[in-house]
Design a protein around this motif. Structure first.
Motif: not given
Length: 547
Positions: A134-137
């Motif tokens: 995941c590029t966020c988390c």
């Protein structure tokens, strides 16, 4: 940016801040100027686009307003092409200038929505690997939700291939004889070229006006060296193979109740000089009077313009000939001619052109601006053009209707206008000198008045022979590309190929695809069923292209 040089700070950091602010403001001003230039270029392109659309709509609704209408549309399209390119350049320049600033947005042109790419084009999927985390988390528990597809149109350079036809041999253990499948048919006896290559070769030479030497150079750059003599040999052989199709076109055209006729010049190479030969065309197009027969054109070549040539072309024809007032046609109109007289139908476009040249205000103004011989628009020519244009307006309304309907409208609406025109020209001629250009144009019509007015008595006759002139346009383009025909036999070969290519075009057929298919099938096609290979029949029953 105005800077008070006497108030500049002595501190280096403060001075840097002033310089940075000045540079930022300069960049912003430059970006605004670039955006403004892009807006102006976009406005100019939009105006040119709308003008072109307006002229096209006028042409579709009212027909060409003058002899220059087609040329005008081409010029407007070329101007639009240049303005669109300029607008795109300025747009990109504005974006790059805006990228250097923080408070200026680059100008973006409003473009019409692009149509999706045709469905028949093959699609090649290039899958970009998705993220593994995941590029966020940064989590790795990913589930596919869908996909976004971006399509890019691409082309593959022309590829060449050699097809090997392998025929296995077998021997009989009983009689010791050898058995083998027969060799496949070639387009040309003892030939080596496939039908698609041959179709490309002849279509580019005669349909796209590319001389064989230019084609040979291009093939060599693509890694396939072929000599000029080798290519010329294939062209000559193709003309022989396609002769039966040309014969069918000739029979079809001259079976028509009415044909259009015209000719144009063809420079031909001679010893130490270039002679002027002629190319003749005869067109059958029954669509203006609601006829169901498919349109077709046949071409002929001659070294000169003597009347014996059209007389030989039309030796077995009797019907209506829509043509200009060429004296070589006169013997065709004799009452005792065998197999029967040909009815003369004059071309109003030719007569109108004589008046229009005297009334062309734009041409006269251009000549004056260039310091040419002074000329004046003839009021009589202007009036003649106005009266003739009224007849053309009526013809546009009845184009495509049956001969009976056309005749009824002409008797009611056109006949009174023609009678008024005859009276007006007779009165005008009486006031003009025999050497006056307007008087000569009037005499041209009045001396042939029965041929000009014959359309009032026969709904099959058109007002012009523009169909023949349209068929000759390709030769005019070819003159610019090839400069001349190489010989009389070359002119005759060109006439055959023009007949095939122009007829396919008139029937909305892809000429090259049709030629490739005909060349692939004609060697073993039954002679009594050759009509199946004609363009209009090929369109009705398309076949899969040969490899």
């Amino acid at each position: 940016m105005d800077i008070d040089l006497s108030a500049l700070p002595d501190d280096v950091a403060a001075l840097k801040a002033v310089v940075i602010a000045a540079c930022a403001k300069a960049d912003a001003v430059a970006a605004e100027l670039a955006n403004e230039q892009a807006r102006r270029a976009d406005d100019a392109a939009l105006i040119a686009h709308m003008k072109l659309q307006i002229e096209k709509l006028k042409r579709d609704k009212f027909g060409p307003r003058s002899e220059r209408a087609s040329r005008l549309l081409d010029q407007m399209a070329f101007a639009l092409e240049e303005l669109e390119g300029t607008a795109t350049e300025d747009e990109l320049a504005g974006e790059m200038a805006a990228a250097k600033t923080t408070n200026v947005t680059g100008f973006q042109r409003n473009r019409p929505a692009r149509k999706p790419f045709p469905e028949h084009l093959p699609r090649e999927r290039v899958v970009v690997p998705g993220p593994t985390a995941c590029t966020c988390c940064g989590g790795e528990r990913l589930a596919k939700l869908g996909e976004a597809v971006t399509e890019t149109l691409e082309t593959i350079p022309r590829s060449w291939k050699v097809i090997q036809h392998v025929r296995e041999k077998f021997t009989c253990r009983d009689c010791e004889k050898i058995s083998q499948a027969p060799a496949p048919f070639h387009v040309i006896r003892r030939g080596w070229a496939g039908p698609s290559f041959l179709a490309m070769l002849v279509f580019e030479k005669f349909g796209q006006h590319q001389p064989l030497n230019c084609q040979a150079e291009r093939y060599a750059r693509e890694g396939v060296p072929l000599s000029l003599s080798t290519l010329a040999d294939q062209v000559g052989a193709c003309c022989v193979v396609l002769d039966p199709i040309v014969d069918l076109l000739v029979a079809h055209v001259f079976a028509g109740e009415r044909v259009y006729g015209d000719d144009t010049t063809v420079p031909v190479l001679a010893k130490g000089q270039t002679d002027i030969a002629r190319s003749w065309v005869y067109v059958r197009d029954d669509r203006p009077f609601g006829g169901l027969a498919p349109p077709a054109a046949v071409f002929y070549y001659s070294r000169d313009r003597r009347g014996e040539h059209p007389q030989a072309h039309l030796a077995r024809y009797s019907g209506i000939l829509q043509a200009d007032a060429f004296g070589g046609y006169n013997k065709l109109y004799e009452p005792d001619r065998m197999p029967g007289p040909i009815t003369e139908a004059a071309c109003w476009a030719h007569s109108r052109r004589k008046f229009f040249e005297l009334a062309d205000l734009a041409k006269i103004a251009k000549r004056k601006a260039q310091g040419g011989k002074p000329a004046f628009a003839s009021p009589m020519a202007l009036e003649a053009v106005r009266r003739i244009d009224a007849l053309f307006d009526i013809e546009r309304e009845i184009n495509g209707k049956s001969a009976t309907e056309r005749l009824a409208v002409r008797q009611q609406s056109s006949a009174p206008l023609v009678a008024e025109l005859a009276d007006w020209m007779a009165a005008a001629r009486a006031r003009l000198s025999p050497h006056d250009d307007a008087g000569k144009a009037i005499n041209y019509m009045l001396n042939r008045w029965p041929a000009f007015t014959r359309f009032l008595d026969d709904g099959r006759i058109c007002l012009t022979n523009n169909a023949a002139e349209r068929a000759l346009r390709g030769i005019a383009l070819g003159r610019k590309a090839r400069l001349f025909a190489g010989s009389n036999r070359g002119g005759q070969r060109a006439a055959k190929m023009y007949s095939l290519i122009v007829t396919a075009k008139m029937n909305d057929i892809d000429s090259q695809a049709w030629l490739a298919d005909v060349l692939a099938r004609i060697a073993d096609h039954p002679a009594q069923r050759l009509e199946e290979l004609l363009p209009w029949n090929w369109k009705a029953q398309p076949v899969k292209m040969a490899a």
